[in-house]
Write an enzyme that holds these catalytic residues in place. Structure first.
Site, PDB file in Angstrom:
ATOM      1  N   SER A 113     -10.164  45.868 -92.295  1.00 49.49           N
ATOM      2  CA  SER A 113     -10.805  47.222 -91.487  1.00 49.49           C
ATOM      3  C   SER A 113      -9.614  48.205 -91.323  1.00 49.49           C
ATOM      4  CB  SER A 113     -11.280  46.798 -90.302  1.00 49.49           C
ATOM      5  OG  SER A 113     -11.992  47.558 -89.523  1.00 49.49           O
ATOM      6  N   HIS A 114      -9.178  48.298 -90.072  1.00 51.93           N
ATOM      7  CA  HIS A 114      -8.372  49.580 -89.790  1.00 51.93           C
ATOM      8  C   HIS A 114      -6.735  49.282 -89.848  1.00 51.93           C
ATOM      9  CE1 HIS A 114      -8.833  47.002 -86.549  1.00 51.93           C
ATOM     10  NE2 HIS A 114      -7.765  47.124 -85.845  1.00 51.93           N
ATOM     11  N   ASP A 277     -12.710  54.623 -90.374  1.00 46.78           N
ATOM     12  CA  ASP A 277     -11.540  53.582 -90.571  1.00 46.78           C
ATOM     13  C   ASP A 277     -11.671  53.067 -91.948  1.00 46.78           C
ATOM     14  OD1 ASP A 277     -13.776  51.974 -90.299  1.00 46.78           O
ATOM     15  OD2 ASP A 277     -12.814  50.096 -89.620  1.00 46.78           O
ATOM     16  N   ASP A 279     -13.022  50.458 -93.938  1.00 44.14           N
ATOM     17  CA  ASP A 279     -14.126  49.916 -94.107  1.00 44.14           C
ATOM     18  C   ASP A 279     -15.357  50.819 -93.746  1.00 44.14           C
ATOM     19  OD1 ASP A 279     -13.921  48.747 -91.503  1.00 44.14           O
ATOM     20  OD2 ASP A 279     -14.823  47.127 -92.014  1.00 44.14           O
ATOM     21  N   ASP A 281     -16.689  51.410 -90.911  1.00 42.49           N
ATOM     22  CA  ASP A 281     -17.628  50.995 -89.772  1.00 42.49           C
ATOM     23  C   ASP A 281     -17.131  51.583 -88.477  1.00 42.49           C
ATOM     24  OD1 ASP A 281     -15.466  49.422 -89.475  1.00 42.49           O
ATOM     25  OD2 ASP A 281     -16.682  47.403 -89.393  1.00 42.49           O
ATOM     26  N   ARG A 282     -16.095  52.122 -88.134  1.00 44.47           N
ATOM     27  CA  ARG A 282     -15.613  52.809 -87.199  1.00 44.47           C
ATOM     28  C   ARG A 282     -15.610  54.447 -87.112  1.00 44.47           C
ATOM     29  NH1 ARG A 282     -10.858  49.560 -84.143  1.00 44.47           N
ATOM     30  NH2 ARG A 282     -11.539  47.501 -84.807  1.00 44.47           N
ATOM     31  N   LYS A 376     -21.528  47.778 -87.401  1.00 48.47           N
ATOM     32  CA  LYS A 376     -21.235  49.139 -87.004  1.00 48.47           C
ATOM     33  C   LYS A 376     -20.852  50.008 -87.917  1.00 48.47           C
ATOM     34  CE  LYS A 376     -16.430  47.963 -85.909  1.00 48.47           C
ATOM     35  NZ  LYS A 376     -16.019  46.542 -85.831  1.00 48.47           N
TER      36      LYS A 376
END
Ligand code: VG1
Ligand code: CO
Length: 543
Positions: A113-114, A277, A279, A281-282, A376
């Site tokens: 992710s982030h 982010d 991946d 999703d944010r 998300k």
């Protein structure tokens, strides 16, 4: 090409956290480490024979290599078909979309992710189930059990697949379909969002800056914003995914997306700023000279979602993770719908979405989404915002101010204390838990404690219970503090302190958040004895 059964021994540290297994790259580079975890996932997927698996990741270092390993192992484990993103890329929401659309049994998404990437950064592996959502606790616990008992893994010993072109290949009996990572996702967005209204807005000179942070959203944002919607080329910046995200944290917040944040606070600010982010999703939303907290963004989207075609029938219910501010609850109360409160992590929204109890949900950590997928979805949130701006003809900053005027404002901040000694962090939490019963009624600085507990969630759909999800303390003055330890960190412990305060006095809606929240921050430090336990007198990151 032959089936190989490779003897192996367990690793003791493969317990999935808030969002899959996340570790330093070097940990994943140990011999058999990746294979053990993937085989443990497969072992915990019954009925995989003859089924379809989706595979892809956010493009970070190790992504390609682990995609290849996963495909070779999937072929040896009975899957009939694998759908893999071209170049091994799939954003988390696109993987969710593809799993649902193609009736896959699940997906393996490679991302931390982030968290930073590159050889010195982090890597991660997560499993999504047939509904497109993160595997629930019951499955992640079963995977962990498998990792503790594993004795062998299976793979087809063959050359690497060609992932640079779309089309069909084969490993053993398994078909491998290399798909355009953006196609299904773009069609889904076209169904939900009024593309022509947004295109007209761009044609009228509306200016957007979207920072893809050298992560996976670049190709999606370019295809939709600059392609479908006709925004000028250059609207998407840092749009080419890189294995090390250009050396940055691909974390869309005012600290790590500083350049965008500063642009939006400059004289040359465009009409709208957004970032996503690693991946995809944010999301971060910034209006000119006005940062929109993720908790406010969720509330605003819930209040206006009906303006987009996909939500014209209205919102049936909403959910937020417990540390997310209560702003969305106020919208739900006005709409006469239920607002659910879940533990941190997207997996807890799955049952509510599947049961049709909610339409929209979100987290304070810049995650927002709806029932269109089971993850998300950063770009979706940006498109819904654009749809709302196009439908109302209003400026983003006015939408936010009108929202505060109507519902009041939940001032919000999060303080993270990163890489704290794990034992010290556990001690801090147990000290807090021990004093919960005697807190109510106590005066701390300017505030009085109204209630204090350790959040426990009982899933309204399957009655599963999840305990110890964070200590929450509410104050009589409309303030709240939540303490929990992160489940995604890769070194030491991260203490997260979530701080909020509600104001509905018209004269107090535009104050500096740090001033409004200062007494709450002080109370949080005092109650949890943060400095005494962690030796830190300041958080590492304030968002
Ligand atoms: C964090 C966030 C949480 C989010 C999770 C995964 O978890 O707080 O809200 O769902 O990351 O997001 P934690 O346990 O570190 O607080 V992502 O975009 O990193 O997959
Ligand atoms: Co993410």
């Amino acid at each position: 090409m032959r089936l190989k059964k490779v003897p192996t021994t367990p690793f003791s540290d493969q317990r999935p956290g808030t969002s899959g297994l996340r570790k330093k790259v070097a940990v994943f580079q140990q011999q058999h480490y990746v294979e053990n975890f993937i085989q443990s996932i497969f072992n915990s997927v019954p009925n995989r024979d003859g089924s379809t698996l989706v595979v892809g990741g956010d493009g970070r270092f190790l992504n390609q290599q682990v995609v290849q390993t996963t495909l070779k192992m999937a072929a040896a484990n009975g899957f009939a078909r694998a759908l893999v993103g071209q170049w091994g890329l799939l954003s988390t929401p696109a993987a969710s979309c593809i799993i649902r659309k193609h009736g896959a049994i699940g997906g393996i998404v490679l991302s931390a992710s982030h968290n930073p990437g590159g050889p010195e950064g982090d890597f991660g592996i997560k499993l999504n189930t047939a509904n497109g959502g993160p595997a629930p606790e019951s499955i992640t616990s079963a995977i962990f059990e498998e990792t503790r008992n594993i004795t062998e893994y299976r793979l087809i010993d063959t050359a690497d697949l060609e992932l640079h072109q779309t089309g069909i290949q084969r490993i053993g009996d398994m078909l491998v379909e290399v798909v355009d990572p953006t196609a299904d996702y773009v069609s889904l967005m076209r169904e939900l969002i009024d593309f022509s209204a947004i295109a007209r807005m761009f044609a009228g000179g509306f200016r957007l800056q979207f920072d893809a942070m050298h992560a996976v959203t670049g190709p999606y944002a370019r295809a939709i914003l600059e392609g479908e919607l006709g925004a000028p080329v250059g609207t998407v910046i840092n749009g080419v995914p890189k294995a090390d995200f250009g050396g940055h944290h691909p974390d869309p917040n005012p600290v790590h997306a500083r350049a965008l944040f500063d642009l939006m606070h400059s004289a040359n600010a465009p009409d709208f700023g957004a970032a996503s982010d690693g991946d995809g999703d944010r999301n971060m939303i910034v209006a000119p000279h006005l940062f929109v907290t993720p908790s406010d963004s969720l509330a605003i989207l819930a209040a206006h979602a009906h303006r987009a075609p996909g939500y014209a029938a209205g919102v049936v219910g909403v959910a937020r993770s417990m540390p997310t501010s209560r702003a969305v609850d106020r919208v739900a109360a006005t709409l006469g719908i239920h607002a659910y409160e879940t533990p941190t992590g997207w997996k807890f929204f799955g049952n509510l979405l599947d049961a049709g109890l909610i339409t929209l949900c979100g987290e304070e950590s810049a995650g927002t989404s709806s029932n269109h997928v089971r993850e998300k979805d950063g770009l979706w949130a940006v498109l819904l915002w654009l749809n709302i701006l196009a439908a109302t003809g209003k400026r983003a900053q006015d939408i936010v101010r009108e929202h505060w005027a109507k519902f009041g404002r939940d001032y919000y901040t999060r303080h993270d204390y990163e890489e704290v000694d794990s034992v010290a962090a556990e001690r801090l939490m147990s000290h807090l838990r021990d004093k919960l019963v005697c807190l109510p009624g106590q005066r701390v600085g300017e505030l009085s404690v109204a209630a204090a507990d350790d959040f426990r969630y009982v899933d309204p759909v399957d009655a599963s219970m999840t305990e110890h999800q964070g200590v929450r303390i509410t104050f009589q003055e409309g303030a709240r503090v939540v303490f929990r330890l992160s489940g995604t960190g890769t070194s030491g412990a991260t203490l997260r302190v979530y701080i909020e305060r509600y104001e509905n006095d018209r004269e107090r809606l535009e104050l500096p958040p740090a001033d409004v929240l200062a007494p709450v921050v002080d109370a949080a430090r005092e109650i949890a004895q943060i400095e005494a336990f962690t030796d830190r007198n300041e958080p590492s990151v304030i968002t």
